[in-house]
Structure formats: C-alpha cells, structure tokens
Design an enzyme around this catalytic site. Sequence first.
Site, PDB file in Angstrom:
ATOM      1  N   GLY A  10       1.078  -0.935   0.122  1.00  0.00           N
ATOM      2  CA  GLY A  10       0.453   0.020   0.066  1.00  0.00           C
ATOM      3  C   GLY A  10       0.552   1.374  -0.007  1.00  0.00           C
ATOM      4  N   THR A  35      -6.758  -3.036  -2.652  1.00  0.00           N
ATOM      5  CA  THR A  35      -5.990  -1.485  -2.935  1.00  0.00           C
ATOM      6  C   THR A  35      -4.192  -1.015  -2.521  1.00  0.00           C
ATOM      7  OG1 THR A  35      -5.766  -1.057  -0.422  1.00  0.00           O
ATOM      8  CG2 THR A  35      -7.987  -0.546  -1.445  1.00  0.00           C
ATOM      9  N   ASN A  99      -5.543 -12.269  13.565  1.00  0.00           N
ATOM     10  CA  ASN A  99      -4.322 -12.595  13.683  1.00  0.00           C
ATOM     11  C   ASN A  99      -3.140 -12.066  14.156  1.00  0.00           C
ATOM     12  OD1 ASN A  99      -6.164 -14.345  13.058  1.00  0.00           O
ATOM     13  ND2 ASN A  99      -6.705 -14.368  10.636  1.00  0.00           N
ATOM     14  N   TYR A 145     -15.444   1.964   8.507  1.00  0.00           N
ATOM     15  CA  TYR A 145     -13.925   2.294   8.656  1.00  0.00           C
ATOM     16  C   TYR A 145     -13.858   2.141  10.514  1.00  0.00           C
ATOM     17  CZ  TYR A 145      -9.390   4.290   8.070  1.00  0.00           C
ATOM     18  OH  TYR A 145      -8.044   4.874   8.101  1.00  0.00           O
ATOM     19  N   GLU A 163      -3.101  -9.751  28.223  1.00  0.00           N
ATOM     20  CA  GLU A 163      -1.885 -11.334  26.940  1.00  0.00           C
ATOM     21  C   GLU A 163      -0.470 -10.724  26.913  1.00  0.00           C
ATOM     22  OE1 GLU A 163      -2.815 -13.918  26.040  1.00  0.00           O
ATOM     23  OE2 GLU A 163      -4.549 -14.331  26.208  1.00  0.00           O
ATOM     24  N   ARG A 186      -9.204  10.163  -2.906  1.00  0.00           N
ATOM     25  CA  ARG A 186      -9.463  10.487  -2.336  1.00  0.00           C
ATOM     26  C   ARG A 186      -8.355  12.472  -2.650  1.00  0.00           C
ATOM     27  NH1 ARG A 186      -5.643   7.556   2.663  1.00  0.00           N
ATOM     28  NH2 ARG A 186      -4.724   6.910   0.839  1.00  0.00           N
TER      29      ARG A 186
HETATM   30  N1  UDP Z   1     -12.579  16.097  -1.035  1.00  0.00           N
HETATM   31  C1  UDP Z   1     -13.170  17.339  -2.257  1.00  0.00           C
HETATM   32  N2  UDP Z   1     -12.827  16.664  -3.128  1.00  0.00           N
HETATM   33  C2  UDP Z   1     -12.919  15.444  -3.780  1.00  0.00           C
HETATM   34  C3  UDP Z   1     -12.235  14.180  -3.103  1.00  0.00           C
HETATM   35  C4  UDP Z   1     -12.433  14.709  -1.262  1.00  0.00           C
HETATM   36  O1  UDP Z   1     -13.622  17.911  -1.584  1.00  0.00           O
HETATM   37  O2  UDP Z   1     -12.827  14.970  -5.051  1.00  0.00           O
HETATM   38  C5  UDP Z   1     -12.849  15.892  -0.018  1.00  0.00           C
HETATM   39  C6  UDP Z   1     -13.811  15.415   1.262  1.00  0.00           C
HETATM   40  O3  UDP Z   1     -15.558  15.375   1.409  1.00  0.00           O
HETATM   41  C7  UDP Z   1     -12.699  15.622   2.485  1.00  0.00           C
HETATM   42  C8  UDP Z   1     -12.147  16.050   2.403  1.00  0.00           C
HETATM   43  O4  UDP Z   1     -11.532  16.204   0.736  1.00  0.00           O
HETATM   44  O5  UDP Z   1     -14.149  16.705   3.402  1.00  0.00           O
HETATM   45  C9  UDP Z   1     -10.662  14.847   2.943  1.00  0.00           C
HETATM   46  O6  UDP Z   1     -11.476  13.855   1.775  1.00  0.00           O
HETATM   47  P1  UDP Z   1     -10.675  12.821   1.227  1.00  0.00           P
HETATM   48  O7  UDP Z   1     -11.477  11.197   1.065  1.00  0.00           O
HETATM   49  O8  UDP Z   1      -8.834  12.672   0.975  1.00  0.00           O
HETATM   50  O9  UDP Z   1     -10.125  12.133   3.296  1.00  0.00           O
HETATM   51  P2  UDP Z   1     -10.399  12.199   4.762  1.00  0.00           P
HETATM   52  O10 UDP Z   1      -9.804  12.793   5.684  1.00  0.00           O
HETATM   53  O11 UDP Z   1     -12.682  12.317   4.607  1.00  0.00           O
HETATM   54  O12 UDP Z   1     -11.322  10.437   5.185  1.00  0.00           O
END
Ligand code: UDP
Length: 322
Positions: A10, A35, A99, A145, A163, A186
């Site tokens: 990853g 992923t 695990n 998550y 443990e 993201r």
């Molecule tokens: N976000 C956005 N446009 C995108 C993808 C994400 O505005 O194309 C926003 C999302 O709504 C969040 C922030 O960016 O408020 C960070 O999102 P990300 O999925 O990177 O990670 P998170 O911190 O939410 O786990």
Amino acid sequence: MRILVTGGAGFVPSHLCERLLADGHDVVALDNYITGHTRNIAGFRDHPAFSLVEADLIEGIPIEGRFDRIFHMASPASPIDYVELPFETLYVGADGTRNVLRRAKADGARVLFASTSEVYGDPAVHPQVESYWGNVNPIGPRSVYDEAKRFSEALMMAFHRYEKVETRIVRIFNTYGPRMRANDGRVVPNFISQALQGQALTVYGDGTQTRSFCFVSDLVDGIVKLMESDLVEPCNIGNPHELSMLQLAEEINRITGNPGGLVHKPLPKDDPTRRRPDTTRARTNLDWSPQVPFDQGIARTIAYFADLFEKEGYGLSKRDAR
Ligand code: UDP
C-alpha cells in the site's frame, strides 16, 4: 530485526518497508492487493532483505519463522474504497488484527497498529487530542472503517492488558505523497489528476471543511519512532498545518497552472467538518515533529503523478482502474 508489514504494497506501508530496509532490517510484506499494488514496491522488490507474500490477512499469516516487530498497516483507507469494500474493511480490523496479535504473542513480537484520526469521527474537540473519545456515527457509511479501527484499538489494548503483548497504536491523520493510488478517491489524488488534465477540481460541499496534511516521509518517521518508544497509549501523528478544501484546490490549481477552476459536488454523508492533530504527545514522547513543508511535499506529489500519467496514461485515475 525481522519485521512483518501487513498491507506492505500500500501507499504508506510501502514507504515504511523502504525505510526499514534502509535501516538494515529484514522485511516481509504481506498484501492481497485489493487496494495495494506491486507498482509501489517495484523500487525495492529485488532487495535481498525483502520478501513479499500474497495472502489475505483475514485468513491468517502463512509465513514461517519468528518476527521481532509487526507493523499492522493493512486496511482499505480511502472513504470511497471502504464503502466499496465494507466487509473486507470490517474483517481486517477484526479477524486481521486478531491474527496479527495472536502471532505477536506466539513470537514475542512487538506490534504497532495503524489507527486513524477517524476514531474521532466528526470531532467536537479541536484540535484532536488523544484523550478525546470521539464523535463517530456507529451505523453510518463510514462506520465500517471507523468502528473497525476502534475495535482494533480495543483489541490491541486487551492483548496488552491480558496477554502481555507489547503494543503501540498510531492515529494517522491525512497523509499524502508519492504512491497514493491515482483513483483512490481521496482529495489529493483527485485534485492533482484533475488539475494535470486541465479539469475543474471537484470540491465537495462548500469546501470550508478542513484537513491537515502530513507528507508521507514525516509519518513514516513518526511510526518508526513510536514503535521503538515505550508509549502504549495511542499517539497522533500528523501535520497540524490545516487547510480548507477550497484553499487546497486553489493551491493545486496555482502550482499546476490549471485554468480549469472548481466545481462543487455534494458533500458525502458524515464527512468530518474539521480535523487537526494535537501533536503534543508525539513531540514530548517521541521527539517527533513534521519536517516537510506543504509546498515542498505537494510539489513532489504532483511530480510523481505527472510522471505516472506520462508513463501509464490517465486511465489510471478512472475509478474502474483499480
Ligand atoms: N473531497 C473533495 N473533493 C474530492 C475528494 C474529497 O472536496 O474530490 C473532500 C472530502 O469531502 C473531505 C476532504 O476532501 O472533506 C478529505 O477527503 P478524503 O477522502 O481525502 O479523506 P478523509 O479525510 O475524508 O478521510
């Protein structure tokens, strides 16, 4: 030492493997590639101290020989990944963590678990300090998550208490850098791939929500220091440099010279409104603080994606190109 890194192919774990190899350790990476990607480990695939095992951690750890350390990093980690992989996400935090902990106990290994700022949910306390218990919707789309990570933290503490396993818990805040998956959904890979194609950046909601972005090498440094510390309590690792998504979009458009502007899209359900780590514990206990300024880190990340798209094409940024 001989070290196992779960989820080793990853984004973050591949950088961790590389760092551990550079520090002189023997490293075994375990991944099922749901992923992760072999592209991430190509640079050290043939290192004599590195080996890679393809397996699903939920089923077990089919690797012989004793480990001294286990970094348990495996899990889908992007909001659109974990809602597409809900059961994998839940079970890797349940069976996967069990695990790992059973193996740690059998081997006498010390184990570090990659937890998350998502344990704080949509936080009512700002910045987030480790003593804050969080504000998580236990049945919403992100719960697969958030609750898997919270359950894993509880399991880590139970193995520690009952443990006598040596455990460490890092709560990772938003991290960025080379090897993020181009289509992981993201905000950083989305904005960069849109900007490089001259498209409008997709800002969800009004873009006033904030995140605090840490460059991956700083995170890895904190993780390694935490593993070798005696800190059993969870420890935030993140960069307190906080940006709204509007500021992030404007910054990426400015650096890339993208004339495409912005377009607003709906805000995902339960999207946290703000997030910034309190890093007092990491500073005090680990003597850790982030070193890479945002402008440098984002420039390196943009350069990575530009090179990747030049070699492999923009198809990689499409959602069906997992
Ligand atoms: N976000 C956005 N446009 C995108 C993808 C994400 O505005 O194309 C926003 C999302 O709504 C969040 C922030 O960016 O408020 C960070 O999102 P990300 O999925 O990177 O990670 P998170 O911190 O939410 O786990």
